[in-house]
Design a protein around this motif. Sequence first.
Motif, PDB file in Angstrom:
ATOM      1  N   ALA A   1       0.825  -1.208   0.000  1.00  0.00           N
ATOM      2  CA  ALA A   1       0.000   0.000   0.000  1.00  0.00           C
ATOM      3  C   ALA A   1       0.859   1.258   0.000  1.00  0.00           C
ATOM      4  N   LEU A   2       1.938   1.254   0.775  1.00  0.00           N
ATOM      5  CA  LEU A   2       2.793   2.440   0.850  1.00  0.00           C
ATOM      6  C   LEU A   2       3.578   2.640  -0.446  1.00  0.00           C
ATOM      7  N   LEU A   3       3.980   1.543  -1.102  1.00  0.00           N
ATOM      8  CA  LEU A   3       4.639   1.679  -2.406  1.00  0.00           C
ATOM      9  C   LEU A   3       3.690   2.279  -3.442  1.00  0.00           C
ATOM     10  N   TYR A   4       2.407   1.921  -3.341  1.00  0.00           N
ATOM     11  CA  TYR A   4       1.414   2.525  -4.235  1.00  0.00           C
ATOM     12  C   TYR A   4       1.359   4.034  -4.014  1.00  0.00           C
ATOM     13  N   LEU A   5       1.329   4.456  -2.753  1.00  0.00           N
ATOM     14  CA  LEU A   5       1.310   5.895  -2.474  1.00  0.00           C
ATOM     15  C   LEU A   5       2.585   6.569  -2.965  1.00  0.00           C
ATOM     16  N   ALA A   6       3.695   5.843  -2.904  1.00  0.00           N
ATOM     17  CA  ALA A   6       4.975   6.412  -3.315  1.00  0.00           C
ATOM     18  C   ALA A   6       5.109   6.484  -4.831  1.00  0.00           C
ATOM     19  N   GLY A   7       4.097   6.023  -5.568  1.00  0.00           N
ATOM     20  CA  GLY A   7       4.154   6.100  -7.022  1.00  0.00           C
ATOM     21  C   GLY A   7       5.004   5.021  -7.658  1.00  0.00           C
ATOM     22  N   GLN A   8       5.039   3.830  -7.039  1.00  0.00           N
ATOM     23  CA  GLN A   8       5.810   2.708  -7.582  1.00  0.00           C
ATOM     24  C   GLN A   8       4.871   1.528  -7.831  1.00  0.00           C
ATOM     25  N   PRO A   9       3.975   1.626  -8.828  1.00  0.00           N
ATOM     26  CA  PRO A   9       2.958   0.588  -9.012  1.00  0.00           C
ATOM     27  C   PRO A   9       3.535  -0.779  -9.360  1.00  0.00           C
ATOM     28  N   ALA A  10       4.629  -0.840 -10.125  1.00  0.00           N
ATOM     29  CA  ALA A  10       5.184  -2.138 -10.504  1.00  0.00           C
ATOM     30  C   ALA A  10       5.675  -2.896  -9.271  1.00  0.00           C
ATOM     31  N   ARG A  11       6.443  -2.213  -8.409  1.00  0.00           N
ATOM     32  CA  ARG A  11       6.916  -2.861  -7.175  1.00  0.00           C
ATOM     33  C   ARG A  11       5.744  -3.206  -6.263  1.00  0.00           C
ATOM     34  N   SER A  12       4.776  -2.295  -6.193  1.00  0.00           N
ATOM     35  CA  SER A  12       3.611  -2.541  -5.357  1.00  0.00           C
ATOM     36  C   SER A  12       2.880  -3.800  -5.812  1.00  0.00           C
TER      37      SER A  12
ATOM     38  N   ALA B   1     -11.490 -10.844 -13.107  1.00  0.00           N
ATOM     39  CA  ALA B   1     -11.520 -12.046 -12.280  1.00  0.00           C
ATOM     40  C   ALA B   1     -10.886 -11.804 -10.913  1.00  0.00           C
ATOM     41  N   LEU B   2      -9.730 -11.118 -10.901  1.00  0.00           N
ATOM     42  CA  LEU B   2      -9.037 -10.900  -9.637  1.00  0.00           C
ATOM     43  C   LEU B   2      -9.845 -10.031  -8.680  1.00  0.00           C
ATOM     44  N   THR B   3     -10.373  -8.927  -9.184  1.00  0.00           N
ATOM     45  CA  THR B   3     -11.143  -8.040  -8.293  1.00  0.00           C
ATOM     46  C   THR B   3     -12.448  -8.704  -7.865  1.00  0.00           C
ATOM     47  N   GLY B   4     -13.034  -9.521  -8.764  1.00  0.00           N
ATOM     48  CA  GLY B   4     -14.236 -10.260  -8.374  1.00  0.00           C
ATOM     49  C   GLY B   4     -13.938 -11.239  -7.255  1.00  0.00           C
TER      50      GLY B   4
ATOM     51  N   ARG C   1     -12.433   1.258 -14.102  1.00  0.00           N
ATOM     52  CA  ARG C   1     -12.391   2.595 -14.714  1.00  0.00           C
ATOM     53  C   ARG C   1     -11.080   2.790 -15.469  1.00  0.00           C
ATOM     54  N   ALA C   2      -9.978   2.311 -14.874  1.00  0.00           N
ATOM     55  CA  ALA C   2      -8.680   2.446 -15.539  1.00  0.00           C
ATOM     56  C   ALA C   2      -8.655   1.681 -16.862  1.00  0.00           C
ATOM     57  N   LEU C   3      -9.432   0.573 -16.933  1.00  0.00           N
ATOM     58  CA  LEU C   3      -9.503  -0.194 -18.175  1.00  0.00           C
ATOM     59  C   LEU C   3     -10.486   0.414 -19.177  1.00  0.00           C
ATOM     60  N   GLY C   4     -11.251   1.427 -18.744  1.00  0.00           N
ATOM     61  CA  GLY C   4     -12.201   2.081 -19.628  1.00  0.00           C
ATOM     62  C   GLY C   4     -13.604   1.519 -19.579  1.00  0.00           C
ATOM     63  N   ASP C   5     -13.876   0.567 -18.687  1.00  0.00           N
ATOM     64  CA  ASP C   5     -15.211  -0.027 -18.574  1.00  0.00           C
ATOM     65  C   ASP C   5     -16.017   0.805 -17.572  1.00  0.00           C
ATOM     66  N   LEU C   6     -16.511   1.977 -18.019  1.00  0.00           N
ATOM     67  CA  LEU C   6     -17.170   2.901 -17.103  1.00  0.00           C
ATOM     68  C   LEU C   6     -18.488   2.371 -16.550  1.00  0.00           C
ATOM     69  N   PRO C   7     -19.349   1.697 -17.332  1.00  0.00           N
ATOM     70  CA  PRO C   7     -20.594   1.172 -16.741  1.00  0.00           C
ATOM     71  C   PRO C   7     -20.326   0.184 -15.598  1.00  0.00           C
TER      72      PRO C   7
ATOM     73  N   THR D   1      -2.893  -2.083  -8.944  1.00  0.00           N
ATOM     74  CA  THR D   1      -1.523  -1.663  -9.249  1.00  0.00           C
ATOM     75  C   THR D   1      -0.988  -2.410 -10.471  1.00  0.00           C
ATOM     76  N   GLY D   2      -1.515  -3.629 -10.701  1.00  0.00           N
ATOM     77  CA  GLY D   2      -1.138  -4.340 -11.923  1.00  0.00           C
ATOM     78  C   GLY D   2      -1.605  -3.604 -13.164  1.00  0.00           C
ATOM     79  N   VAL D   3      -2.820  -3.049 -13.106  1.00  0.00           N
ATOM     80  CA  VAL D   3      -3.305  -2.238 -14.226  1.00  0.00           C
ATOM     81  C   VAL D   3      -2.392  -1.039 -14.446  1.00  0.00           C
ATOM     82  N   LEU D   4      -2.046  -0.350 -13.357  1.00  0.00           N
ATOM     83  CA  LEU D   4      -1.193   0.839 -13.460  1.00  0.00           C
ATOM     84  C   LEU D   4       0.178   0.484 -14.015  1.00  0.00           C
ATOM     85  N   ALA D   5       0.673  -0.732 -13.670  1.00  0.00           N
ATOM     86  CA  ALA D   5       2.007  -1.139 -14.116  1.00  0.00           C
ATOM     87  C   ALA D   5       1.987  -1.817 -15.475  1.00  0.00           C
ATOM     88  N   GLY D   6       0.792  -2.051 -16.040  1.00  0.00           N
ATOM     89  CA  GLY D   6       0.700  -2.719 -17.335  1.00  0.00           C
ATOM     90  C   GLY D   6       0.963  -4.199 -17.275  1.00  0.00           C
ATOM     91  N   ALA D   7       0.684  -4.836 -16.138  1.00  0.00           N
ATOM     92  CA  ALA D   7       0.931  -6.270 -15.987  1.00  0.00           C
ATOM     93  C   ALA D   7      -0.147  -7.074 -16.712  1.00  0.00           C
TER      94      ALA D   7
END
Length: 969
Positions: free
Chosen positions: A727-738, A780-783, A810-816, A768-774
């Motif tokens: 969580a703290l790495l996410y705040l620090a702007g390091q999504p790949a490590r997070s 499935a994971l969030t579900g 939202r990051a993937l563009g699926d707004l509904p 954070t995987g979305v942010l890092a492009g993983a």
Amino acid sequence: MVSVAESVRFGVLGTLRAEVEGRPAHLGGPRQRAVLAMLLIARGRNVSAERILADVWEDSRPPSMTTLHGYVADLRRALEPERASGAPARLLVREGAGYALRAAPAMVDAERFTDLAARGRRALEDGEPDHAADLLGQALALWRGPAYAEVAEAAFAVPDATRLEELRAAVREDRLAAVVAAGRHVAAVGELEALVSEQPLRERGWELLALALYRSGRQAEALAALRRVRRRLADELGVEPGPGLRDLEAAVLAQDPRLLPPPARPGSALPGPTRPGPGRSPRVAESSPPSGNLPFALSGFVGRRTDLAAVAGLLEEHRLVTLTGPGGVGKTRLALEVARARAHDDTRDGVSGSADGPWLVELGALRAPELLAATVATALGLPATSSAEQLAAVLAGRDALIVLDNCEHLLTPVATLVHTLLTRCGAVRILGTSREALGLTGEVVYEVPPLDAATDAADLFLSRAAAGVPGWTTGPDDRDTITALCAGLDGIPLAIELAAAQCRTLSVEQIAGALEDRFTLLVGGPAGRPDRHRTLLDTIAWSDDLLLPDERLLFHRLGVLGGGFDLETAAAVGGITPVLPPLSALVRKSLVTAEPGTAPRRYRMLETVRQYALAALSPQELEETRARHRAWALARAESVERHLRGPQGAVLLDGLSRDQPEFRAAFSSALAAGDGAYALRLGGALFWFWFRMGHVAEGLAWLSEAFAAAPEAGPAVRARARFAVMALLYLAGQPARSHEVARTAVEEAREAGDPVTEAGATAYGAYTGVLAGAPIDVTALTGRAVEIARHTAQTWLEAETLMVRGMALRALGDLPAADAAFQEAIAAAHASGHDWAADGAAWCDMKTASDRGDGARALAVAGDLLAAMDRYGDISFWLVTVHSTARALALTGRAEEAAVLMGAVEAIGARAGVSPALMDPLDGPREAAAVRAALTPQEYERHAARGRELSREETSRLVRALVPGRRSR
């Protein structure tokens, strides 16, 4: 079919009980009930079997694991009587090597009480006293006795029981505040009198009682109540009332119309007009020169104008004034200056009032109490007397001011003498100095404060250094260094003068750098000073020598504390029962300071005094005390952490901020002792506090050291601490490590049977995987994360995982799909009191509105969000919301104001270690670009520079002016 959540109810606000479909459940004997209490306190989290055995059987040898399994089986049969044999348990479940009780908040009376308390407080703050009184009355009706009555003394239950009892006391006050605010002040008086009788040291109850009496037409009784609590606080704690009581007393005396219905909110500070003190009685002028024996001052008196005026005013109105405070704070010098000024005024005015004197009686060197009367007589130029009565007979009819200096080591004989003089000599006034008040009726105590580091203290250092070193001048940066040096010396004049004397051989920087060894540095006071003032060490040792054994033991042990503390902390760290008597003595003797207006009362030690106390402990005693301190810190953090995402979250975050020095001290001592597992566990409990308050770098640093020191820590401890790092790495702007750390946390949580951590790590890891492009299946994971959260029965966790699912979609563009997740998150958040999750969903809604070019809607959402955030102090979420607000302002044509906000976010975020552009890599850069594009580079920089000068408070005021909120929560 009726669900478990609908059929089972637990009660902990009194004796432990459970009801199944309205009928009492048989919970077994004391140990079995203690197991259930421990699982209830865990609030759905997994508790290892080893920990249950260790904590429930803390006072005896733990039984075999089979005994615990038997207790759990009995509890399952009692709580789920209809469950078929062999069917999996739905309520008390086995997870890995431990157990968890899947009790939703609505199933536990303590959770319902907490929710009603928060709703009642909001109604009171929103000006709905009748509704508030109803809600708070419902909350109090849930109580049947002391919280966790059967196990309240057990170490595992003490923190939660204490929290609930403190909240109960606050709710009682809130309900009566609502009754008074609703105009039912006459009816409230009786209850308030009972309340202050039960809790005489809680100042808010006295404020409400005085207000209710005043509105009932009983002004004299209101004043009597205020004076009664003043005496009680002085007698028991050695402190003055807080500003609320003082201002209310002034308002009652002035018959301030704001006290009448409709009132200001009960308990608020009411600024009353300053009352002029009564002038001196006219006296016949005398031609004889003034008498007295005050020594001439050998150096200039620096600062303390407010103190001089205050003490002079008290001496006008009262015949006994005692200056108290720690050694070296300047009591003697202040007393002499007040006496000199009084003598000067009498001479100038041609009156005889204190023409007989002032007389200084120095008691510091006196060791024989039987010589006290003779010492005073000799100082006044009188024939030696053998008793207080003889001295009083000589002084009868004389109008004299006597300064008794350093009374603390002869407290009882001095009090006896002063009582005799004041009762037999009506025109005698006494101005005393002592590290402890005399305790006489009619005594007014003035606690001499340290000097302000930036003003009077720095001026004193400069004055004494210049006097001691001919030609001494300051360098260009010396003033800031001197201010920091004086702050490090607690603003104590003696310490500052001793430090200034070192300018003969050391530079200011060298003196400041040597403060860690201050007792070696600050020696060699001027000749002529008493021995106890020749070194800083001697000054504190004088007070230490006057302590009783229990007082001295507690004093030394309190040295391990890094900041302020309360009674519970003092008891836990001091290891002395009961702790109130020795702690009260330390307050009276000016080694510990009570902070007026705090409830429950908080205390602190000056840093210099604390270092002395710490150094006085033997190595073995030091380690034992630090071990008790670590146990308290962990219990405090874990107890609070369970409630941070509920209605009490804002108040509890403030409490953790206040206790942050203690957590830092606990981390340091644990790592020094090689206990990395403890540090991991403490970090896991504190991560949400770090996350919300922006302590990113600090949290990561402690956790990094903890992991290095605990390679063999168990999976349950590792999983929670790993989640904190993620969580703290996410705040620090390091999504790949997070993202990578989150994957490890999921595996460790599964191994430990910890579904709460598994759900959180799965959800945040997906985002954070979305942010890092993983390459991951986000849906499935969030579900899965949401499904795990729902099985834990922790509604706050369901709300948070749904919010994160919406952010990822939202990051993937699926707004509904994102909007649907956000709506579910908001509903779950409101049900659990986890407003942060609801606000997170609203923040995404705000950004989506800006994406669509609807700046007005985005600002409407922002106004509501920021109004709420100002109440609970979150820094990280506040920064990203202000950042998004700047973009919305630019969309509505207010680019200049938007640039100011961008500059403020940049500067405040840099100090906190949070960058919205890095933390929010999808939207942050676009928001910054939108504001820059609306202005020329020169214009943007000019306005952003203005913002970089703003504090958070100033920025909040600007935002409120630009974006008014529509609601408050």
